[in-house]
Design a protein around this motif. Structure first.
Motif, PDB file in Angstrom:
ATOM      1  N   LEU A  37       0.524  -0.848   0.352  1.00 56.34           N
ATOM      2  CA  LEU A  37      -0.004  -0.036  -0.305  1.00 56.34           C
ATOM      3  C   LEU A  37       0.549   1.032   0.412  1.00 56.34           C
ATOM      4  CD1 LEU A  37      -2.581  -0.732   2.632  1.00 56.34           C
ATOM      5  CD2 LEU A  37      -2.722  -1.666  -0.249  1.00 56.34           C
ATOM      6  N   VAL A  38       1.294   2.171  -1.029  1.00 66.35           N
ATOM      7  CA  VAL A  38       1.463   3.088  -0.945  1.00 66.35           C
ATOM      8  C   VAL A  38       0.928   4.387  -0.635  1.00 66.35           C
ATOM      9  CG1 VAL A  38       3.279   4.596  -2.690  1.00 66.35           C
ATOM     10  CG2 VAL A  38       3.274   1.895  -2.940  1.00 66.35           C
ATOM     11  N   ALA A  44      -4.424   5.895  -2.036  1.00 66.15           N
ATOM     12  CA  ALA A  44      -3.663   4.971  -1.452  1.00 66.15           C
ATOM     13  C   ALA A  44      -3.815   3.924  -3.010  1.00 66.15           C
ATOM     14  CB  ALA A  44      -4.233   4.768  -0.472  1.00 66.15           C
ATOM     15  N   HIS A  45      -2.922   3.694  -3.508  1.00 68.46           N
ATOM     16  CA  HIS A  45      -2.183   2.530  -4.043  1.00 68.46           C
ATOM     17  C   HIS A  45      -1.897   1.472  -3.913  1.00 68.46           C
ATOM     18  CE1 HIS A  45      -2.731   5.938  -7.643  1.00 68.46           C
ATOM     19  NE2 HIS A  45      -1.543   6.900  -6.704  1.00 68.46           N
ATOM     20  N   ALA A  46      -2.335   0.370  -4.591  1.00 70.42           N
ATOM     21  CA  ALA A  46      -1.984  -1.135  -3.465  1.00 70.42           C
ATOM     22  C   ALA A  46      -1.702  -1.333  -5.300  1.00 70.42           C
ATOM     23  CB  ALA A  46      -3.231  -1.246  -3.270  1.00 70.42           C
ATOM     24  N   ASP A  85       0.447   4.337 -11.181  1.00 66.67           N
ATOM     25  CA  ASP A  85       0.484   3.592 -12.050  1.00 66.67           C
ATOM     26  C   ASP A  85       0.996   2.248 -12.291  1.00 66.67           C
ATOM     27  OD1 ASP A  85       2.994   3.654 -13.595  1.00 66.67           O
ATOM     28  OD2 ASP A  85       1.602   4.802 -14.982  1.00 66.67           O
ATOM     29  N   GLY A  86       2.326   1.704 -11.014  1.00 63.24           N
ATOM     30  CA  GLY A  86       2.779   0.201 -11.264  1.00 63.24           C
ATOM     31  C   GLY A  86       3.776   0.272 -12.595  1.00 63.24           C
ATOM     32  N   LEU A  87       3.904   1.100 -13.433  1.00 57.64           N
ATOM     33  CA  LEU A  87       4.918   0.448 -14.227  1.00 57.64           C
ATOM     34  C   LEU A  87       6.111   0.510 -13.670  1.00 57.64           C
ATOM     35  CD1 LEU A  87       4.760   0.603 -17.469  1.00 57.64           C
ATOM     36  CD2 LEU A  87       5.555   3.088 -17.709  1.00 57.64           C
ATOM     37  N   GLY A  95       8.683  -1.719 -18.566  1.00 59.98           N
ATOM     38  CA  GLY A  95       7.732  -1.841 -19.487  1.00 59.98           C
ATOM     39  C   GLY A  95       6.886  -2.818 -19.140  1.00 59.98           C
ATOM     40  N   ASP A  96       6.743  -3.907 -18.053  1.00 58.00           N
ATOM     41  CA  ASP A  96       6.358  -4.488 -17.246  1.00 58.00           C
ATOM     42  C   ASP A  96       5.109  -3.325 -15.973  1.00 58.00           C
ATOM     43  OD1 ASP A  96       4.522  -6.685 -16.535  1.00 58.00           O
ATOM     44  OD2 ASP A  96       6.239  -7.978 -16.387  1.00 58.00           O
ATOM     45  N   ARG A  97       4.300  -4.095 -15.635  1.00 58.10           N
ATOM     46  CA  ARG A  97       3.566  -3.359 -14.545  1.00 58.10           C
ATOM     47  C   ARG A  97       3.326  -4.505 -13.380  1.00 58.10           C
ATOM     48  NH1 ARG A  97       1.198   1.248 -16.179  1.00 58.10           N
ATOM     49  NH2 ARG A  97       1.103   1.526 -17.855  1.00 58.10           N
ATOM     50  N   LEU A  98       3.248  -3.695 -12.078  1.00 60.61           N
ATOM     51  CA  LEU A  98       3.046  -4.573 -10.892  1.00 60.61           C
ATOM     52  C   LEU A  98       1.582  -4.605 -11.001  1.00 60.61           C
ATOM     53  CD1 LEU A  98       4.908  -2.303  -8.065  1.00 60.61           C
ATOM     54  CD2 LEU A  98       5.587  -4.388  -9.063  1.00 60.61           C
ATOM     55  N   ARG A  99       0.906  -5.972  -9.760  1.00 62.95           N
ATOM     56  CA  ARG A  99      -0.073  -6.099 -10.934  1.00 62.95           C
ATOM     57  C   ARG A  99      -1.599  -5.406  -9.864  1.00 62.95           C
ATOM     58  NH1 ARG A  99      -2.989 -11.158  -8.965  1.00 62.95           N
ATOM     59  NH2 ARG A  99      -4.951 -10.597  -9.038  1.00 62.95           N
ATOM     60  N   ALA A 100      -2.004  -4.125 -10.162  1.00 64.50           N
ATOM     61  CA  ALA A 100      -3.003  -3.839  -8.976  1.00 64.50           C
ATOM     62  C   ALA A 100      -3.682  -4.587  -8.426  1.00 64.50           C
ATOM     63  CB  ALA A 100      -3.313  -2.410 -10.035  1.00 64.50           C
ATOM     64  N   VAL A 101      -4.132  -4.126  -7.667  1.00 67.31           N
ATOM     65  CA  VAL A 101      -5.073  -4.093  -6.584  1.00 67.31           C
ATOM     66  C   VAL A 101      -6.305  -2.900  -6.317  1.00 67.31           C
ATOM     67  CG1 VAL A 101      -5.997  -5.398  -4.391  1.00 67.31           C
ATOM     68  CG2 VAL A 101      -4.356  -5.995  -5.657  1.00 67.31           C
TER      69      VAL A 101
END
Length: 113
Positions: A37-38, A44-46, A85-87, A95-101
Motif C-alpha cells: 500500500l503506497v 492510496a495505491h495497492a 500506476d506500477g509501471l 515496461g512491465d507493471r506491478l499487478r494493481a489491486v
C-alpha cells in the motif's frame, strides 16, 4: 440479517506515511496475498507484493520498501516502479507493471474495492 459492508479495512490511511509504503496481508479471490500500500496525499495505491521480473517480494525486510522520488524499487534486483500506476521504468522488467489491486478510501480507511 447483517447489512454491514463485509469488506474489512486493510488499514487506516493515516497508518501509511505520505509518500511511503507498507505491506499488509489481504484475502483476495485467488487466496491470501501480501499487498504493497503506497500513499500519495489522500490517495492510496495497492499492488501485489510480487516483482514481475523474478516473482520475488519487493520489500527489503518485511513491510519495509525502498522509495525515492515517487519510485518504488525492488530490493532484489533494482527494478523501479512508478507508485501511481506500477509501471516499471528501470531495471530488468522495464515496461512491465506491478499487478494493481483496487482499493478505496472509506471513512479514512483503506479498503479493498
Amino acid at each position: 440479517m447483517d447489512t454491514a459492508n463485509p469488506i474489512q479495512p486493510l488499514c487506516r490511511l493515516d497508518d501509511i506515511p505520505d509518500g511511503e509504503a507498507i505491506a499488509v496481508d489481504a484475502s483476495l479471490p485467488e487466496g491470501e496475498e501480501s499487498l504493497i500500500l503506497v500513499r500519495k496525499g489522500e490517495a492510496a495505491h495497492a499492488y501485489l507484493n510480487i516483482c514481475p521480473h523474478a516473482g520475488r517480494r519487493l520489500d527489503w525486510a518485511p513491510g519495509k520498501f525502498l522509495l525515492k522520488d515517487g519510485i518504488l524499487i525492488c530490493a532484489a534486483h533494482g527494478a523501479s516502479f512508478q507508485i501511481g500506476d506500477g509501471l516499471c521504468v528501470g531495471g530488468p522488467c522495464r515496461g512491465d507493471r506491478l499487478r494493481a489491486v483496487d482499493v478505496a478510501i472509506v471513512d479514512g480507511e483503506v479498503r479493498l474495492a
